[in-house]
Design a protein around this motif. Structure first.
Motif, short mmCIF file in Angstrom:
data_model
loop_
_atom_site.label_atom_id
_atom_site.label_comp_id
_atom_site.label_asym_id
_atom_site.label_seq_id
_atom_site.Cartn_x
_atom_site.Cartn_y
_atom_site.Cartn_z
N GLY A 86 0.79 -1.28 -0.11
CA GLY A 86 0.02 0.18 0.25
C GLY A 86 1.02 1.20 -0.03
N ILE A 87 1.86 1.12 -0.63
CA ILE A 87 2.86 2.45 -0.71
C ILE A 87 2.21 3.63 -1.26
CG2 ILE A 87 4.38 1.83 -2.55
CD1 ILE A 87 6.73 3.07 -0.70
N ARG A 88 1.90 4.68 -0.87
CA ARG A 88 1.20 5.64 -1.55
C ARG A 88 2.03 6.86 -1.25
NH1 ARG A 88 -1.06 9.11 -3.98
NH2 ARG A 88 -3.28 9.57 -3.88
N PHE A 89 2.71 7.48 -2.53
CA PHE A 89 3.22 8.67 -2.66
C PHE A 89 2.27 9.95 -2.86
CE2 PHE A 89 6.24 5.44 -4.14
CZ PHE A 89 7.26 5.78 -3.27
N TYR A 90 2.21 10.69 -1.82
CA TYR A 90 1.09 11.61 -1.84
C TYR A 90 1.77 13.29 -2.63
CZ TYR A 90 -1.29 8.91 1.53
OH TYR A 90 -1.73 7.92 2.31
N LYS A 91 2.98 13.31 -2.00
CA LYS A 91 3.55 14.73 -2.77
C LYS A 91 5.34 14.49 -2.70
CE LYS A 91 2.47 18.52 -0.86
NZ LYS A 91 1.74 19.45 -1.61
N PRO A 92 5.68 14.94 -3.79
CA PRO A 92 6.98 14.99 -3.93
C PRO A 92 7.97 15.43 -2.95
CG PRO A 92 6.20 16.37 -5.49
CD PRO A 92 5.31 16.09 -4.65
N ILE A 93 9.39 15.18 -2.53
CA ILE A 93 10.10 15.71 -1.67
C ILE A 93 11.20 16.33 -2.46
CG2 ILE A 93 11.97 15.02 0.27
CD1 ILE A 93 10.09 12.70 0.79
N SER A 94 11.25 17.65 -1.86
CA SER A 94 12.55 18.41 -2.49
C SER A 94 13.82 18.16 -2.06
CB SER A 94 12.13 19.86 -2.58
OG SER A 94 10.97 19.99 -3.46
N ILE A 95 14.87 18.50 -2.98
CA ILE A 95 16.35 18.44 -2.27
C ILE A 95 16.27 19.58 -1.45
CG2 ILE A 95 18.68 18.65 -2.95
CD1 ILE A 95 17.26 15.96 -3.97
N GLY A 96 16.95 19.16 -0.10
CA GLY A 96 17.03 20.18 1.10
C GLY A 96 15.93 20.10 1.95
N ASP A 97 14.94 19.41 1.73
CA ASP A 97 13.84 19.20 2.56
C ASP A 97 14.26 18.34 3.95
OD1 ASP A 97 11.81 20.77 1.19
OD2 ASP A 97 10.55 18.87 0.84
N LEU A 98 13.69 18.76 4.96
CA LEU A 98 14.01 17.94 6.22
C LEU A 98 12.76 16.71 5.96
CD1 LEU A 98 15.19 17.24 9.01
CD2 LEU A 98 13.42 18.95 9.96
N VAL A 99 13.48 15.67 6.14
CA VAL A 99 12.53 14.28 6.02
C VAL A 99 12.41 13.83 7.30
CG1 VAL A 99 12.46 12.18 4.77
CG2 VAL A 99 13.67 14.07 3.63
N GLU A 100 11.22 13.42 7.64
CA GLU A 100 10.99 12.89 8.87
C GLU A 100 10.33 11.54 8.82
OE1 GLU A 100 9.86 14.75 12.35
OE2 GLU A 100 8.08 13.75 12.40
N ILE A 101 10.85 10.33 9.11
CA ILE A 101 10.09 9.12 8.69
C ILE A 101 9.76 8.31 10.11
CG2 ILE A 101 10.32 7.02 7.59
CD1 ILE A 101 12.33 7.85 6.06
N SER A 102 8.36 8.25 10.52
CA SER A 102 7.97 7.67 11.67
C SER A 102 7.45 6.27 11.51
CB SER A 102 6.87 8.42 12.06
OG SER A 102 6.51 7.88 13.20
N ALA A 103 8.22 5.27 12.18
CA ALA A 103 7.83 4.03 12.04
C ALA A 103 7.22 3.65 13.44
CB ALA A 103 8.97 3.15 11.60
N SER A 104 6.06 2.88 13.43
CA SER A 104 5.34 2.31 14.55
C SER A 104 4.78 0.98 14.53
CB SER A 104 4.33 3.33 14.93
OG SER A 104 4.66 4.55 15.09
N ILE A 105 5.10 -0.03 15.58
CA ILE A 105 4.25 -1.23 15.56
C ILE A 105 2.84 -1.08 15.73
CG2 ILE A 105 4.40 -3.26 16.93
CD1 ILE A 105 7.14 -3.17 15.98
N ILE A 106 2.35 -1.78 14.79
CA ILE A 106 0.58 -1.76 15.09
C ILE A 106 0.16 -2.99 15.01
CG2 ILE A 106 0.60 0.68 13.50
CD1 ILE A 106 -0.33 -1.23 11.36
N TYR A 107 1.10 -4.14 15.08
CA TYR A 107 0.53 -5.70 15.42
C TYR A 107 1.60 -6.33 15.54
CZ TYR A 107 -1.55 -10.04 14.69
OH TYR A 107 -1.87 -11.36 14.72
#
Length: 157
Positions: free
Chosen positions: A57-78
């Motif tokens: 279900g990988i879904r790309f909503y918006k592009p990321i620009s060079i120089g953007d601060l990227v934050e990736i949150s990973a959470s156990i759900i099961y």
């Protein structure tokens, strides 16, 4: 013994080496980052080396620009006996501004393995909040959908 955290957040700047031909961050770079965050979350939770079993279900909503601060949150759900379902959200934006926008979402499944590559038991994750319980229900619905997809794909494998 302190219980491991069920959420991990990675933060970094998108670099010029991540650019695609359209001038934005390459989707493959984002998928690599997602896998790294998912692995970190799974390994932290299980205390074991973990392997990716499924990305869905990988879904790309918006592009990321060079120089953007990227934050990736990973959470156990099961958690099962040896596997962990992890919800991944990617946010990005100008590092000079507080607001970040959701750019990507997916669910990953990791299995904990030993040095011989055999799956090993992991600690059970128990939802603590209404949001946690909602996410666990989401994981169950996705498991049902995944089974249907796998059945549909069998003749073509």
């Amino acid at each position: 013994m302190e219980q491991p955290q069920h959420t991990v957040t990675l933060r970094f700047l998108a670099e010029p080496s991540d650019v695609n031909f359209g001038g934005k961050v390459h989707g493959g770079s984002v998928m690599k980052w997602i896998d790294q965050a998912g692995f970190t979350c799974a390994a932290n939770w299980s205390g074991q080396y973990c392997v990716t079993v499924y990305v869905g279900g990988i879904r790309f909503y918006k592009p990321i620009s060079i120089g953007d601060l990227v934050e990736i949150s990973a959470s156990i759900i099961y958690t099962g006996n040896t596997s962990m379902h992890i919800s991944i959200h990617v946010f990005a934006g100008n590092p000079r501004q507080k607001e970040k926008e959701k750019t990507t979402h997916c669910i990953m499944v990791f299995a904990a393995i030993d040095e011989k590559g055999k799956t090993v038991p992991i600690p059970k994750w128990v939802p603590q909040t209404d949001h946690d319980r909602s996410m666990e229900e989401y994981a169950h619905r996705l498991m049902d959908l995944r089974k249907n997809i796998e059945d549909e794909m069998k003749p073509y494998l």
